[in-house]
Structures are given as structure tokens and as C-alpha cells.
Design an enzyme around this catalytic site. Structure first.
Site, PDB file in Angstrom:
ATOM      1  N   ARG A  35      24.271 -10.236 -10.928  1.00 16.70           N
ATOM      2  CA  ARG A  35      22.657  -8.642 -11.608  1.00 16.70           C
ATOM      3  C   ARG A  35      20.947  -9.244 -10.412  1.00 16.70           C
ATOM      4  O   ARG A  35      20.998 -10.198 -10.321  1.00 16.70           O
ATOM      5  CB  ARG A  35      22.269  -9.069 -13.350  1.00 16.70           C
ATOM      6  CG  ARG A  35      23.380  -8.452 -14.155  1.00 16.70           C
ATOM      7  CD  ARG A  35      22.800  -8.112 -15.373  1.00 16.70           C
ATOM      8  NE  ARG A  35      24.199  -8.668 -15.937  1.00 16.70           N
ATOM      9  CZ  ARG A  35      24.316  -9.408 -17.220  1.00 16.70           C
ATOM     10  NH1 ARG A  35      22.759 -10.069 -17.861  1.00 16.70           N
ATOM     11  NH2 ARG A  35      25.375  -9.710 -18.240  1.00 16.70           N
ATOM     12  N   GLU A  54      28.829 -21.125 -28.910  1.00 11.14           N
ATOM     13  CA  GLU A  54      27.984 -20.332 -30.016  1.00 11.14           C
ATOM     14  C   GLU A  54      29.597 -19.829 -30.665  1.00 11.14           C
ATOM     15  O   GLU A  54      29.507 -19.530 -32.552  1.00 11.14           O
ATOM     16  CB  GLU A  54      28.700 -18.847 -28.209  1.00 11.14           C
ATOM     17  CG  GLU A  54      27.101 -18.963 -27.546  1.00 11.14           C
ATOM     18  CD  GLU A  54      27.400 -18.109 -26.740  1.00 11.14           C
ATOM     19  OE1 GLU A  54      27.934 -18.191 -25.739  1.00 11.14           O
ATOM     20  OE2 GLU A  54      26.378 -17.440 -26.870  1.00 11.14           O
ATOM     21  N   ASN A 104      34.962 -11.682 -30.776  1.00  8.10           N
ATOM     22  CA  ASN A 104      33.506 -11.114 -29.276  1.00  8.10           C
ATOM     23  C   ASN A 104      34.433  -9.810 -28.480  1.00  8.10           C
ATOM     24  O   ASN A 104      34.913 -10.265 -28.139  1.00  8.10           O
ATOM     25  CB  ASN A 104      33.533 -12.228 -28.277  1.00  8.10           C
ATOM     26  CG  ASN A 104      31.956 -11.581 -27.402  1.00  8.10           C
ATOM     27  OD1 ASN A 104      32.125 -10.446 -27.430  1.00  8.10           O
ATOM     28  ND2 ASN A 104      31.719 -12.808 -26.568  1.00  8.10           N
ATOM     29  N   ARG A 110      30.795 -11.508 -32.512  1.00  6.62           N
ATOM     30  CA  ARG A 110      28.986 -11.625 -32.165  1.00  6.62           C
ATOM     31  C   ARG A 110      29.064  -9.699 -32.054  1.00  6.62           C
ATOM     32  O   ARG A 110      29.503  -9.376 -31.788  1.00  6.62           O
ATOM     33  CB  ARG A 110      30.269 -11.926 -30.204  1.00  6.62           C
ATOM     34  CG  ARG A 110      28.751 -12.839 -30.035  1.00  6.62           C
ATOM     35  CD  ARG A 110      29.031 -12.398 -28.188  1.00  6.62           C
ATOM     36  NE  ARG A 110      27.897 -12.531 -27.593  1.00  6.62           N
ATOM     37  CZ  ARG A 110      27.802 -11.767 -26.303  1.00  6.62           C
ATOM     38  NH1 ARG A 110      28.715 -11.948 -25.470  1.00  6.62           N
ATOM     39  NH2 ARG A 110      26.740 -11.845 -25.328  1.00  6.62           N
ATOM     40  N   HIS A 170      21.132 -14.366 -25.070  1.00  5.82           N
ATOM     41  CA  HIS A 170      21.520 -15.662 -25.295  1.00  5.82           C
ATOM     42  C   HIS A 170      21.232 -16.500 -27.020  1.00  5.82           C
ATOM     43  O   HIS A 170      21.084 -17.696 -26.728  1.00  5.82           O
ATOM     44  CB  HIS A 170      21.484 -16.612 -23.748  1.00  5.82           C
ATOM     45  CG  HIS A 170      22.478 -16.084 -22.821  1.00  5.82           C
ATOM     46  ND1 HIS A 170      21.809 -16.068 -21.826  1.00  5.82           N
ATOM     47  CD2 HIS A 170      23.214 -15.664 -22.820  1.00  5.82           C
ATOM     48  CE1 HIS A 170      22.379 -15.339 -20.451  1.00  5.82           C
ATOM     49  NE2 HIS A 170      23.557 -15.425 -21.528  1.00  5.82           N
TER      50      HIS A 170
END
Ligand code: AMP
Length: 396
Positions: free
Chosen positions: A237, A382, A9, A88, A177
Site C-alpha cells: 500500500r 492480538e 480470524n 477478529r 490495529h
């Protein structure tokens, strides 16, 4: 057995990695290269219960992958078992509806999507190129965060703005996601037989957070948009706001729209409201010692998560399951309770004792007896999905 997959990743300043064996079930080694691009970069290997930190001379992505290669040269049985690399990738645009074996066209496609993920996609492309150079001959696979949501209907993914923006520029909701949601959907189908024929809501709550509605195993709506800024309030965020605020903030602070957006991305959410931290654990501790700002931030997070669960639920025929996952969803019994307190009108109720005692890192049914929806805590995985996709694609 020859079935190990190196999962990478690659971000702009970090590179997380793991080597998974035994059809993705066993993690042999994992680690992270941090602060890439700076003189203080290092790479950490976690192996055999030990942590080993190595300074990186030039802090480049190439140097980080070279260290992984060197580590493998010193662990020859693992090196010999390696059959592929899974990457990823955050944004796959409309081009990638599932994971793919990487060739030059795929790298070009990932680079094309960089306009929507300027921090992530160029770093992914770089990680892939470096891995091709250093692991010559090893097949590589790209797994996209957006791919799972490519099943959304136009009425869900289009923004109500002039259609020319979609036609000319592909401005639409993509959602993120997706690898986590795909894992949760498949795992739930294993532990609750028949759930893949039902309506499932998932709250992936981590530093980035989103909700997803899944019907018959397919994503029908999700809270994130063209970028991961839309939807829930997150660590830093804002999530969804009135877009006029961008103009108000830039005028009030005499900054550009991009600078105002940066504030919505990096200085808002839990951090902006609490003025303490973006970290849920820190805020829960502050709340326990009486800090009202921390409590307000957490309660806003809960309320907005509930709203976005209800919102995506409108794409389902019934809400048979609700799953909490991600660092917050898996660990914060306070937020799970607060979120569900906002969902009683939908007949979603959890058992407070089961919720509070849910063991860390385990799958747990926390449904109350009067709930119409079965509520679960399921840790996401994941890396496993990336490893399984890689194995399946390189076997064909
Ligand atoms: P992730 O981005 O999925 O790694 O999740 C990170 C978030 O999970 C951070 O806000 C952490 O504070 C939160 N988190 C992790 N462990 C706990 C815990 N035991 N209690 C509350 N929040 C936690």
C-alpha cells in the site's frame, strides 16, 4: 480447566484459527485454512510440534470450520474445555467501541460496516454465522480492530471535507490495529509501571503498518483512516499520497478511479518502489547484496514511518515511550535504527548494540543513554486479547 477459547480470524480467502487455554497464555493448537473459494484449498493444523495439512473438498468457509470441529471431536479433552469463540473483526465503524457478545444485531452491525471494509467484514459475518451453526450453544464474541481508536477527539478523526459527508455517510478516520495497540499499551504498563499515566507512541509495522499515540491508556491519534490505506508506506500500500494522484494515474493509464485505487492498495509501497518484493526480509537481503532499489524502498519506509510517528505525537503531552511491534517492528533492527535516525530532533535515540542484539520474539528495552524517550521492542499478541475479551464477556 474449562477455559479454552477458539480464536477465529476469517478473511475472504483464508481463515486463521487458534485455541488458547490457561487465560489465553497457552496455545493448544493453531492453523490456517488457505485459498478458500478455490479448488486447491486446504487447512493446516499445528499441534504438538507437528503440522498436518488436510485438503478441503469444496473450499468453503463452512468446510474449514467443519474440519476444526472434526479435529476437536478427535481431541476430546480440548473439545470439553472449549467455552467460547472470539472473532477478529476489522471494521466496527462508530457502532462498536468495545468487544461485544455476538447476537443478530451485532451481525447486522458488522454487515453494515462492510461498505468501509468490503473484503473483510462480509467474510467475518460469514465466519460468525458458520461458527454459530456448527458450534451451537457456544457463546461468541466480536473484537474490533477499530474499537480502540473510538476515543479519538473529533479534531483528530474528522477529515477537513464538507461536514455533510460525516453526518450523512460517517466518512471519518477510524484507524486499525487497535487490538494490537491495546495489547501493547497494557503490556507496557506491566513492564514499565506508570506508563499507563504517560504518553506512548507505537509503531505497528507488518505487511500492514500504522502508528498510534496513546495517552493514559487511550488512543489519541493514529495514522490509518477510513480504510487501512492511509498513513505509512506498507508492503503493497502507498499510504498517504496527494489524492490528485488518483486522477492523474487513471487518466495516464486510461483506467477507472477504483482501478487506480487498487494499484495504490496492491502494487505500491515496498513492492512498488523496490520492484522486487513487498517482503521486508527479502528486501533486506537484496539491499545487503547491493540492490539500491531495495535500499531506497526501505529508507522511504523508515522516513515515512518516522513522519507518521511525529505526526501522531502532536496529540501527546510528552513522548515517554516508543514501542516497535509487528513482524517488521519486532524483527528488523535495520528499520528500527533507520526510523530512529529520523527522530533525533525529537530526542529519540536507540542503542545500536542493544538494537542489533535484541533477541527474536522477546521484549527488549533498546534505549540509548542520551534518549529522552524509552524505546522498546514488544512482540504483539492480538490472539491473547481476543481470548481475554471473550472470557471476560462470557463470564458476565
Ligand atoms: P506481519 O504482517 O506482522 O506478519 O509482518 C510481516 C513482515 O515482517 C514482512 O515484511 C516480513 O518480511 C517482516 N519480517 C518478518 N521477520 C523478519 C526479519 N527477521 N527481518 C526483517 N523483516 C522481517
Amino acid at each position: 480447566m474449562k477455559d479454552s477459547i477458539l480464536v477465529i480470524n476469517c478473511g475472504s480467502s483464508s481463515l486463521k484459527f487458534a485455541i488458547l487455554a490457561n487465560a489465553g497464555k497457552t496455545t493448544l493448537v493453531e492453523g490456517i485454512a488457505d485459498r478458500l473459494g478455490s479448488s486447491e484449498s486446504s487447512i493446516t493444523f499445528k499441534y504438538d510440534g507437528q503440522k498436518n495439512v488436510i485438503a478441503l473438498n469444496d473450499g468453503s468457509h463452512k468446510n474449514a470450520v467443519s474440519q476444526i470441529k472434526l479435529w476437536l471431536e478427535n481431541h476430546t479433552s480440548i473439545q470439553a474445555s472449549l467455552v467460547g469463540i472470539g472473532h477478529r473483526v476489522v471494521h466496527g465503524g462508530e457502532a462498536f467501541t468495545k468487544s461485544v457478545l455476538i447476537n443478530q444485531d451485532v451481525i447486522n452491525g458488522i454487515t453494515d460496516c462492510a461498505k468501509f471494509a468490503p473484503l473483510h467484514n462480509p467474510a467475518h459475518a460469514k465466519g460468525i454465522e458458520v461458527a454459530f451453526e456448527l458450534f451451537e450453544g457456544l457463546p461468541q464474541v466480536a473484537v474490533f480492530d477499530t474499537a480502540f481508536h473510538q476515543t479519538l477527539e473529533p479534531e483528530q478523526y474528522l477529515y477537513p471535507i464538507p461536514m455533510s459527508f460525516y453526518r450523512d455517510h460517517h466518512f471519518r478516520k477510524y484507524g486499525f490495529h487497535g487490538t494490537s495497540y491495546r495489547y501493547i499499551s497494557q503490556r507496557l504498563a506491566q513492564i514499565s509501571i506508570g506508563s499507563d499515566q504517560q504518553g506512548v507512541l507505537v509503531a505497528h509495522l507488518g505487511n500492514g503498518a500504522s502508528t498510534c499515540a496513546i495517552s493514559h491508556g487511550k488512543s489519541t491519534d493514529t495514522s490509518m483512516g477510513i480504510t487501512p490505506l492511509e498513513g505509512l508506506m506498507m508492503g503493497t500500500r502507498s499510504g498517504s499520497i496527494d489524492p490528485s494522484l488518483i486522477s492523474f494515474i487513471s487518466q495516464a493509464e486510461n483506467i477507472t478511479a477504483d482501478e487506480a485505487l487498487d494499484i495504490l492498495s496492491k502494487k505500491s509501497g515496498l513492492l512498488g518502489v523496490s520492484e522486487i518484493s513487498n517482503d521486508c526480509r527479502t528486501l533486506e537481503e537484496a539491499m545487503m547484496s547491493g540492490d539500491q532499489r531495495a535500499k531506497l524502498a526501505l529508507d522511504m519506509f523508515a522516513s515515512r514511518t518516522a513522519k507518521h510517528l511525529a505526526s501522531v505525537a502532536t496529540s501527546l503531552e510528552s513522548i515517554d515511550h516508543l514501542v516497535f511491534t509487528g513482524g517488521i517492528g519486532e524483527n528488523s533492527s535495520y528499520l528500527r535504527q533507520a526510523i530512529c535516525n529520523n527522530l533525533t530532533a525529537l530526542n529519540i535515540n536507540i542503542d545500536s548494540t542493544l538494537n542489533e542484539n535484541a533477541p527474536r520474539g522477546a521484549e527488549q528495552n533498546i534505549t540509548a543513554t542520551n534518549s529522552k524517550t524509552t524505546v522498546w521492542v514488544i512482540p504483539t499478541n492480538e490472539e491473547l486479547m481476543i481470548a481475554l475479551d471473550t472470557i471476560s464477556l462470557i463470564q458476565h
